[in-house]
Design an enzyme around this catalytic site. Structure first.
Site, PDB file in Angstrom:
ATOM      1  N   HIS A  49      44.658  21.064  20.948  1.00 25.31           N
ATOM      2  CA  HIS A  49      44.870  22.325  21.650  1.00 25.31           C
ATOM      3  C   HIS A  49      45.735  22.147  22.891  1.00 25.31           C
ATOM      4  CE1 HIS A  49      41.646  23.254  18.930  1.00 25.31           C
ATOM      5  NE2 HIS A  49      41.742  24.528  19.231  1.00 25.31           N
ATOM      6  N   VAL A 176      30.232  21.045  30.452  1.00 30.60           N
ATOM      7  CA  VAL A 176      31.142  21.983  29.802  1.00 30.60           C
ATOM      8  C   VAL A 176      31.040  21.820  28.284  1.00 30.60           C
ATOM      9  CG1 VAL A 176      33.510  22.824  29.580  1.00 30.60           C
ATOM     10  CG2 VAL A 176      32.742  21.848  31.757  1.00 30.60           C
ATOM     11  N   MET A 179      33.086  24.375  21.911  1.00 28.00           N
ATOM     12  CA  MET A 179      32.952  24.088  20.488  1.00 28.00           C
ATOM     13  C   MET A 179      33.384  25.273  19.639  1.00 28.00           C
ATOM     14  SD  MET A 179      28.809  24.336  20.052  1.00 28.00           S
ATOM     15  CE  MET A 179      28.609  25.448  18.663  1.00 28.00           C
ATOM     16  N   TRP A 230      24.582  28.118   6.965  1.00 22.21           N
ATOM     17  CA  TRP A 230      24.381  29.566   7.039  1.00 22.21           C
ATOM     18  C   TRP A 230      24.130  30.029   8.470  1.00 22.21           C
ATOM     19  CZ3 TRP A 230      21.519  26.035   4.308  1.00 22.21           C
ATOM     20  CH2 TRP A 230      20.278  25.654   4.828  1.00 22.21           C
TER      21      TRP A 230
END
Length: 339
Positions: A49, A176, A179, A230
């Site tokens: 990123h 921090v 995720m 799920w």
């Protein structure tokens, strides 16, 4: 075929990035902020990123998907809650501005929330969690994305990996959490692809609907595996609902109708814990939890446990000393863009 890693100093990287953004006609202040954030993300080891995503960011600029002169504007106020419109400006610029506003609201009201619509990718979400922590605020931040995971039991992608950030200020090092709701962010999967490595755990489905740890096979159809199976699927859906509802913006379903990921919705919630007047107690409680989780025998000799953000801080220190490892092919692309 993979490319070897080279090491670049943070000063050199930030200078190259700044000149690149100026070349693409960003105002000086915005060019400096973009260069700083892209460099800092890479410095802490989140190349996916940071530097690795920069060529795609420039591609979005060239396509007109990122409006270089636009930025977020407030459109509605509800006490300590506000709605903002990003006007398709750079995600980093908009996220920095909205985090600052949520911090200001929190310091006025104890808690402040800014819901942002019509913006672009914020790159590394932890940047804004750390920004809030540096201002002595707790933060809960999240964003929706294009559909890149199947809802649990489904065949095709209908939900996003909707990154979630939680930060807690701490004098000895901020906590921090940053995720994605997929087992691996797609930028991270691409990192493994660039290195010619397999994922350490299954990260998505291949073309035969089988779970795979092969980056190439997962990236073919972009069907990521939700964290917790799920449970992650449900969390992704709820985060999308909240971001869409609070900002009155576009949901993952709407974003998925576009050719490119743009016009996303985000939430910036900040809490100012100083209102409780017990800072020493707060730090004691956080340290108690960290000490307890650190003090555990490792399953594998030589391993240890970490609190969220601890390893990235260690990576930052190491890379400041040794230089930042980057993929040589990515660096060549950026140098070509800068010339």
């Amino acid at each position: 075929m993979t490319e070897e890693a080279i090491r670049i100093t943070s000063e050199q990287m930030q200078d190259v990035f700044y000149k690149l953004f100026v070349k693409y006609e960003f105002a000086e202040g915005k060019a400096k902020l973009l260069a700083k954030v892209f460099t800092e993300s890479t410095l802490v080891g989140v190349n996916s990123h940071g530097i690795n995503r920069l060529p795609l960011f420039i591609d979005y600029v060239e396509k007109g998907l990122v409006k270089i002169d636009a930025e977020a504007e407030k459109v509605a106020t509800f006490g300590s809650l506000e709605r903002w419109d990003g006007n398709l400006g750079p995600g980093i610029i908009n996220a920095t501005k909205c985090t600052n506003r949520a911090i200001a609201l929190a310091k006025s009201h104890g808690m402040g929330l800014v819901a942002l619509r019509n913006t672009n990718h914020w790159m590394r979400g932890g940047t804004y969690g750390r920004q809030a922590a540096d201002a002595d605020c707790i933060s809960i931040l999240f964003t929706n994305t294009q559909p890149n995971m199947p809802p649990w039991g489904g065949k095709d992608s209908r939900i996003g990996n909707n990154p979630l950030v939680v930060s807690i200020p701490r004098e000895q090092g901020h906590v921090v959490l940053d995720m994605s709701i997929s087992q691996f962010a797609f930028g991270k999967i691409n990192d493994y692809r660039l290195k010619g490595e397999k994922l350490p755990f299954p990260g998505g489905w291949d073309a035969n609907d089988e779970l795979s740890n092969d980056p190439e096979k997962i990236l073919t159809k972009e069907r990521g595996l939700p964290i917790g199976y799920w449970k992650g699927s449900a969390l992704s859906i709820v985060l999308d609902m909240l971001a869409t509802l609070l900002s009155a913006g576009d949901s993952t379903s709407k974003i998925g109708t576009r050719e490119f990921e743009t016009g996303i919705s985000q939430v910036y919630l900040c809490i100012y814990p100083a209102v409780f007047g017990d800072k020493n107690l707060q730090q004691k409680l956080i340290d108690e939890i960290i000490t307890y989780t650190h003090d555990v025998a490792p399953m594998n000799p030589g391993d240890k446990t970490y609190y969220p953000g601890e390893r990235s801080a260690m990576t930052r220190t190491r890379n400041l000393k040794e230089g930042i490892p980057v993929n040589s092919n990515i660096w060549k692309k950026i140098m070509a863009l800068s010339s």
